[in-house]
Enzyme design. Structure first.
Site, PDB file in Angstrom:
ATOM      1  N   VAL A   1       9.130  -2.640  23.344  1.00 45.26           N
ATOM      2  CA  VAL A   1       9.640  -0.964  24.024  1.00 45.26           C
ATOM      3  C   VAL A   1       8.203  -0.982  24.837  1.00 45.26           C
ATOM      4  O   VAL A   1       6.869  -1.775  24.524  1.00 45.26           O
ATOM      5  CB  VAL A   1       9.219   0.225  23.021  1.00 45.26           C
ATOM      6  CG1 VAL A   1       8.624   1.031  24.123  1.00 45.26           C
ATOM      7  CG2 VAL A   1      10.534   0.159  22.545  1.00 45.26           C
TER       8      VAL A   1
ATOM      9  N   GLY B   1       6.413  -3.221  27.678  1.00 42.97           N
ATOM     10  CA  GLY B   1       6.405  -4.425  28.492  1.00 42.97           C
ATOM     11  C   GLY B   1       4.828  -4.735  27.034  1.00 42.97           C
ATOM     12  O   GLY B   1       4.645  -4.539  25.839  1.00 42.97           O
TER      13      GLY B   1
ATOM     14  N   ILE C   1       2.331  -2.539  26.802  1.00 45.16           N
ATOM     15  CA  ILE C   1       1.492  -1.514  26.375  1.00 45.16           C
ATOM     16  C   ILE C   1       1.931  -1.902  24.767  1.00 45.16           C
ATOM     17  O   ILE C   1       3.313  -1.826  24.277  1.00 45.16           O
ATOM     18  CB  ILE C   1       2.543  -0.412  26.201  1.00 45.16           C
ATOM     19  CG1 ILE C   1       1.886  -0.221  28.308  1.00 45.16           C
ATOM     20  CG2 ILE C   1       1.742   0.840  26.496  1.00 45.16           C
ATOM     21  CD1 ILE C   1       2.518   1.209  28.579  1.00 45.16           C
TER      22      ILE C   1
ATOM     23  N   ASP D   1      18.348   0.624  28.979  1.00 49.52           N
ATOM     24  CA  ASP D   1      17.325  -0.161  29.088  1.00 49.52           C
ATOM     25  C   ASP D   1      16.196   0.937  28.369  1.00 49.52           C
ATOM     26  O   ASP D   1      16.262   0.404  27.365  1.00 49.52           O
ATOM     27  CB  ASP D   1      16.971  -1.057  29.177  1.00 49.52           C
ATOM     28  CG  ASP D   1      15.705  -1.428  29.671  1.00 49.52           C
ATOM     29  OD1 ASP D   1      16.206  -2.385  28.729  1.00 49.52           O
ATOM     30  OD2 ASP D   1      14.481  -1.778  29.214  1.00 49.52           O
TER      31      ASP D   1
ATOM     32  N   LYS E   1      15.510   1.178  23.919  1.00 55.57           N
ATOM     33  CA  LYS E   1      13.353   1.905  23.882  1.00 55.57           C
ATOM     34  C   LYS E   1      13.030   3.560  23.282  1.00 55.57           C
ATOM     35  O   LYS E   1      11.971   3.576  22.041  1.00 55.57           O
ATOM     36  CB  LYS E   1      12.721   1.942  25.134  1.00 55.57           C
ATOM     37  CG  LYS E   1      13.296   0.168  26.046  1.00 55.57           C
ATOM     38  CD  LYS E   1      12.504   0.004  27.499  1.00 55.57           C
ATOM     39  CE  LYS E   1      12.796  -1.619  27.564  1.00 55.57           C
ATOM     40  NZ  LYS E   1      12.573  -1.608  28.811  1.00 55.57           N
TER      41      LYS E   1
HETATM   42  N1  HSE Z   1      14.109  -4.962  31.955  1.00 57.19           N
HETATM   43  C1  HSE Z   1      12.866  -5.144  31.255  1.00 57.19           C
HETATM   44  C2  HSE Z   1      12.332  -3.816  32.478  1.00 57.19           C
HETATM   45  C3  HSE Z   1      12.254  -5.352  30.980  1.00 57.19           C
HETATM   46  O1  HSE Z   1      12.492  -3.629  33.708  1.00 57.19           O
HETATM   47  O2  HSE Z   1      11.939  -2.706  31.981  1.00 57.19           O
HETATM   48  C4  HSE Z   1      11.161  -4.896  30.014  1.00 57.19           C
HETATM   49  O3  HSE Z   1      11.791  -4.458  28.995  1.00 57.19           O
END
Ligand code: HSE
Length: 320
Positions: A129, A131, A133, A197, A201
């Site tokens: 979740v 990146g 952070i 995505d 998360k």
């Molecule tokens: N594809 C995801 C994004 C990568 O763009 O946030 C990071 O989880």
């Protein structure tokens, strides 16, 4: 000694390997033991013939799972069906698991947590979740001392990058190509732009924050593919921006969760995010509103989150 089986050597896998090599001395200092990558799982060996890590590579996951010397699996493959059973075997045989695979975790979260707990090994998933952070480790602390009332955030770097570049007049296809070149997008970018995505998360964050399973099927999800350039410009003219926002709220013991394009004020926390940035806002019972922001996608930011999990698994107590 920490002996790692690295599963996957794409954007995040190779960045993880590089940071491990570059920061070897300071990591050893922090963890009080040596760290080595024993084996690396790749799909196509021929692609890596010229890389320094080539001698460690295999296409056979069983070689890694059945290697008793490997005590940590770092899973960065992005696949689900081919990897879930080997990961379960790994946990059952006493290996800790660190994963950045949000689609896999969203699907198997409760099962994997229970399995790790049964076998007394760690399951860490900071990189699933937002990146770089450190939202998962902070939430673990927050929920021990608070009730979480709500959380909201921009959780997808690709969408935020796309929307930011479209504000500057770039067309959708060109902006998406840039996001792919920067290593932000998933292998199949429809997962980003359709909102899935962000939904994975939000499912992971909400389940942790509200201490109950919040399943994907309970999250209403709309991506950004229907957002037009004209709407983006109209929002800007009104002092606002369009962001893909994930939001989950606890009311009367029930969690309501949505992912949808949302108009936010330019000068708000979410409205100030540019490019690949993400932010998560957590409203808590004792600590008030907490805001976490930073780079939400890309090889090195995500690899940082992966390796922060290694620190959480093995760090010596401060001062020892
Ligand atoms: N594809 C995801 C994004 C990568 O763009 O946030 C990071 O989880």
């Amino acid at each position: 000694m920490i002996r790692i089986g690295l599963l996957g050597f794409g954007t995040v896998g190779s960045a993880t390997y590089e940071i491990l090599a570059e920061q070897e001395a300071s990591l050893r200092d922090c963890l009080g033991q040596d760290i080595t990558v024993e084996k690396i799982l790749v799909r196509d060996l021929a692609k890596y013939e010229t890389t320094a890590a080539y001698p460690l590579m295999t296409t056979d996951i069983a070689e890694i799972i059945n290697d008793p010397s490997i005590n940590v699996l770092i899973e960065l493959t992005g696949s689900i069906e081919g990897i879930i059973e080997p990961l379960k075997q790994g946990l059952a045989s006493g290996k800790h698991l660190i994963t950045a695979n949000k689609a896999l975790l969203a699907k198997h979260m409760e099962e994997l947590i229970a399995l790790a707990s049964r076998h007394n090994v760690g399951l860490r998933y900071e990189a699933t979740v937002a990146g770089a952070i450190p939202i998962i480790s902070n939430l673990e602390e927050i929920i021990a001392l608070n009730q979480v009332n709500s959380l909201s955030g921009v959780l997808n770097g690709t969408c935020n990058y796309l929307l930011s570049r479209m504000e500057e007049g770039l067309d959708y296809a060109e902006a998406l190509r840039e996001a792919q070149d920067l290593g932000f997008s998933e292998a199949d970018p429809s997962s980003d732009v359709e909102g899935y995505d962000t939904m994975y998360k939000l499912r992971i964050l909400s389940t942790l924050a509200f201490k109950r399973p919040v399943l994907e099927s309970e999250i209403s999800c709309t991506g950004i593919t229907g957002v037009t350039g004209a709407e983006i410009q109209e929002a800007l003219a009104a002092g606002k921006r369009i962001k893909l926002v994930g939001q989950a709220t606890l009311v009367d013991g029930k969690v309501t969760a949505t992912v949808q394009p949302t108009l936010v004020d330019r000068c708000s926390t979410l409205g100030g995010l540019d490019g690949g940035e993400n932010a998560v806002i957590v409203d808590t019972s004792n600590a008030g509103e907490l805001i976490f922001s930073g780079l939400g996608a890309g090889g090195r930011p995500t690899a940082f989150a992966v390796l922060s999990d290694l620190i959480h698994l093995f760090a010596r107590p401060m001062g020892s």
